[in-house]
Design an enzyme around this catalytic site. Structure first.
Site, short mmCIF file in Angstrom:
data_model
loop_
_atom_site.label_atom_id
_atom_site.label_comp_id
_atom_site.label_asym_id
_atom_site.label_seq_id
_atom_site.Cartn_x
_atom_site.Cartn_y
_atom_site.Cartn_z
CG HIS A 309 -2.05 0.96 1.09
ND1 HIS A 309 -1.95 2.28 1.40
CD2 HIS A 309 -3.31 0.76 0.63
CE1 HIS A 309 -3.11 2.87 1.14
NE2 HIS A 309 -3.94 1.97 0.67
CG ASP A 366 -8.52 -4.45 -2.87
OD1 ASP A 366 -9.72 -4.30 -2.61
OD2 ASP A 366 -7.82 -3.57 -3.41
N1 CMC Z 1 4.22 -7.56 -4.83
C1 CMC Z 1 5.56 -7.52 -4.98
N2 CMC Z 1 6.30 -6.41 -4.80
C2 CMC Z 1 5.67 -5.30 -4.47
C3 CMC Z 1 4.28 -5.25 -4.30
C4 CMC Z 1 3.54 -6.45 -4.48
N3 CMC Z 1 2.20 -6.46 -4.33
N4 CMC Z 1 3.90 -3.99 -3.96
C5 CMC Z 1 5.04 -3.27 -3.93
N5 CMC Z 1 6.10 -4.06 -4.24
C6 CMC Z 1 7.51 -3.65 -4.25
C7 CMC Z 1 7.85 -2.86 -5.49
O1 CMC Z 1 8.29 -3.69 -6.54
C8 CMC Z 1 8.92 -1.94 -4.98
O2 CMC Z 1 10.11 -2.70 -4.88
P1 CMC Z 1 11.57 -1.98 -5.15
O3 CMC Z 1 11.71 -0.99 -4.04
O4 CMC Z 1 12.54 -3.11 -5.09
O5 CMC Z 1 11.45 -1.34 -6.51
C9 CMC Z 1 8.48 -1.61 -3.55
O6 CMC Z 1 7.70 -2.75 -3.16
C10 CMC Z 1 7.65 -0.35 -3.44
O7 CMC Z 1 6.57 -0.46 -4.36
P2 CMC Z 1 5.98 0.77 -5.16
O8 CMC Z 1 5.32 0.25 -6.40
O9 CMC Z 1 7.00 1.83 -5.31
O10 CMC Z 1 4.88 1.29 -4.13
P3 CMC Z 1 3.65 2.19 -4.47
O11 CMC Z 1 3.33 2.90 -3.22
O12 CMC Z 1 3.91 3.01 -5.69
O13 CMC Z 1 2.50 1.15 -4.85
C11 CMC Z 1 0.68 -0.35 -4.66
C12 CMC Z 1 1.48 0.76 -3.98
C13 CMC Z 1 -0.56 -0.65 -3.84
C14 CMC Z 1 0.23 0.11 -6.06
C15 CMC Z 1 1.58 -1.62 -4.77
O14 CMC Z 1 1.93 -2.08 -3.49
C16 CMC Z 1 0.92 -2.74 -5.58
O15 CMC Z 1 1.03 -2.77 -6.81
N6 CMC Z 1 0.21 -3.69 -4.87
C17 CMC Z 1 -0.55 -4.72 -5.57
C18 CMC Z 1 -1.88 -4.16 -6.06
C19 CMC Z 1 -2.85 -3.95 -4.90
O16 CMC Z 1 -3.02 -4.81 -4.06
N7 CMC Z 1 -3.52 -2.80 -4.92
C20 CMC Z 1 -4.56 -2.47 -3.93
C21 CMC Z 1 -4.11 -1.39 -3.00
S1 CMC Z 1 -5.19 -1.18 -1.58
C22 CMC Z 1 -6.75 -0.73 -2.19
C23 CMC Z 1 -6.79 0.41 -3.12
O17 CMC Z 1 -6.04 1.37 -3.05
O18 CMC Z 1 -7.67 0.39 -3.97
#
Ligand code: CMC
Length: 431
Positions: A309, A366
């Site tokens: 998140h 989720d």
């Molecule tokens: N699986 C594997 N690695 C992950 C995941 C994941 N679900 N989420 C983040 N990471 C890693 C990412 O690769 C990055 O690694 P590195 O630092 O080595 O590059 C690090 O963690 C930080 O991730 P980020 O993408 O920079 O973080 P963000 O804040 O931009 O993204 C997020 C947040 C929710 C989009 C992301 O965690 C994600 O894609 N999660 C899976 C999709 C998901 O479950 N979304 C629902 C969110 S909650 C409800 C809502 O908002 O609607």
């Protein structure tokens, strides 16, 4: 918000020192106010993905991502989820206070009054292909409401109570009708003797040949899920609603834009993606480790859906409540789901894995919600629609707050241009 005149931020640029004000929220969150930076210095700030940008001040939802706190209008999410109806929470989000009995009665009666959609709109459903996404149908239908109920076009705030309850009520009917149409079943019209959630379930599942029995436990589970989705401060879809609304567009169009933003698999679409992921793992002999490894592999675009998140760096408080609700509803309905066992195992492995620990990746809202929806009989392609039903009061409350805030201007971020500098034009015949 108060401006702290005893503390300021100093910024040194090209030998000049600029003093920037510090503002502080009621929970002690601090921000550097950079609104005059461009004018004073010629510099903008660059923050791709808005990881560090506050776009507004708000009184609606408080979220502490380190401690896992979520409050609507000061009330803890767990208290609301365990003690309120979704309609009470809608009122709280829109009006800032929990309703007393009379306020609740009149709010409910407005919701009941607006439950039908114009009969002409029902023909819209006939023109979508049977495999159409329910999220696209939802946004089209909500966008179209302004053509049938146009009061908001003149003075948005004057008709606010009517238009907001209209959307909250009609979005539920639209969602259920889109499901019935996709199944090729006759529509079931709203029944005002049922609660908000009971009415929705009945419109979804009642059949003349087999009447649907609205179980209180099922209603309670849905009620809880909708409350947990009610608002989540400046997330992607809410920011979209505010940004679109800041251009002066009507509430229906702003909410339709929010629905489209929610659709994405990184946002609300994650609940659908989680279930698809669990099904894939199940079909692959429950080989959890393979999928954990894929998620960790930088060269593999696969992510563990339902994990991580932007703001929570601990267990999502909504995820905790949903996990418990998931156990409860499975017991009540006396069903078992192999996907739930896979979800438990995946969570257990991920929470012990260095990659997930280092990055503070925990299950989010989720991760378990889809399993509850599945137990309630809601098809996977409707999961994100369910999220939208829950989020709609939050979007509306945020839209209203944006419109009433004298500080609101049209949302218009800046950029740093990195393209070609001025080039001489070359006529077509010389290219
Ligand atoms: N699986 C594997 N690695 C992950 C995941 C994941 N679900 N989420 C983040 N990471 C890693 C990412 O690769 C990055 O690694 P590195 O630092 O080595 O590059 C690090 O963690 C930080 O991730 P980020 O993408 O920079 O973080 P963000 O804040 O931009 O993204 C997020 C947040 C929710 C989009 C992301 O965690 C994600 O894609 N999660 C899976 C999709 C998901 O479950 N979304 C629902 C969110 S909650 C409800 C809502 O908002 O609607």
């Amino acid at each position: 918000m108060k401006q702290d005149n005893t503390r300021t931020a100093q910024l040194t640029l090209e030998g000049n020192v600029y003093t920037l004000p510090i503002v502080e929220g009621t929970m002690g969150e601090k921000a550097i106010d950079i609104s005059t930076l461009l004018k004073e210095t010629g510099y903008i700030t660059l923050d791709t993905g808005y990881k560090n940008t506050g776009s507004c001040t708000s009184t609606i939802t408080y979220l502490d991502g380190k401690q896992g706190i979520l409050r609507y209008r000061g009330y803890d999410i767990e208290d609301l989820a365990n003690n309120c109806s979704f309609v009470e929470v809608c009122y709280l989000l829109l009006h800032g206070e929990l309703p007393d009995e009379e306020q609740l009665r009149s709010f409910k009666s407005l919701i009941e009054r607006f439950a039908l959609i114009h009969e002409d709109m029902i023909h819209f459903f006939d023109h979508f292909p049977s495999h159409a996404s329910p999220m696209s149908i939802l946004s089209v239908m909500v966008n179209s409401l302004c053509n049938y109920y146009p009061e908001m076009s003149n003075d948005p705030m004057e008709d606010f109570d009517i238009t907001s309850t209209r959307i909250i009520s009609k979005i539920r009917t639209i969602a259920a009708f889109s499901y019935k149409k996709s199944m090729g079943h006759p529509l079931v019209y709203p029944r005002n003797d049922l609660s908000y959630c009971g009415n929705f379930l009945n419109m979804m599942f009642d059949k003349s040949v087999r009447p649907y029995v609205v179980l209180p436990e099922v209603v309670a589970a849905l009620n809880k899920l909708l409350i947990l989705h009610g608002d989540h401060e400046q997330n992607c879809s809410t920011s979209t609603v505010r940004l679109v609304g800041s251009a002066g567009v009507n509430l229906y169009a702003s909410i339709a834009a929010g629905i489209n933003a929610l659709w994405g698999p990184l946002h609300g679409g994650a609940n659908e993606a989680v279930l698809e992921m669990l099904e894939t793992i199940y079909a692959d002999d429950s080989n959890f480790q393979k999928y954990i490894n894929k998620a960790k592999d930088r060269n593999d675009p696969f992510r563990l859906s339902g994990f991580g998140h932007r703001v929570y760096k601990t267990y999502d408080p909504r995820g905790k409540i949903i996990k418990k609700a998931c156990d409860e509803i499975m017991n009540v309905l006396d069903v078992s789901d192999p996907l739930l066992d896979i979800a438990y195992s995946l969570e257990e492995i991920a929470l012990k894995d260095e990659y997930f620990i280092e990055r503070n990746l925990f299950p989010n809202v989720d991760f378990y919600s889809g399993i509850i929806y599945r137990a309630l009989g809601i098809p996977t392609n409707m999961f994100t629609v369910m999220f939208a039903l829950g989020r709609v009061p939050g979007w509306i409350a945020q839209w209203k707050e944006m419109r009433e805030d004298p500080a609101t201007r049209i949302g218009r971020p800046r950029q740093i241009f990195i393209g070609e500098t001025a080039r001489e034009f070359v006529p077509l015949h010389n290219r």
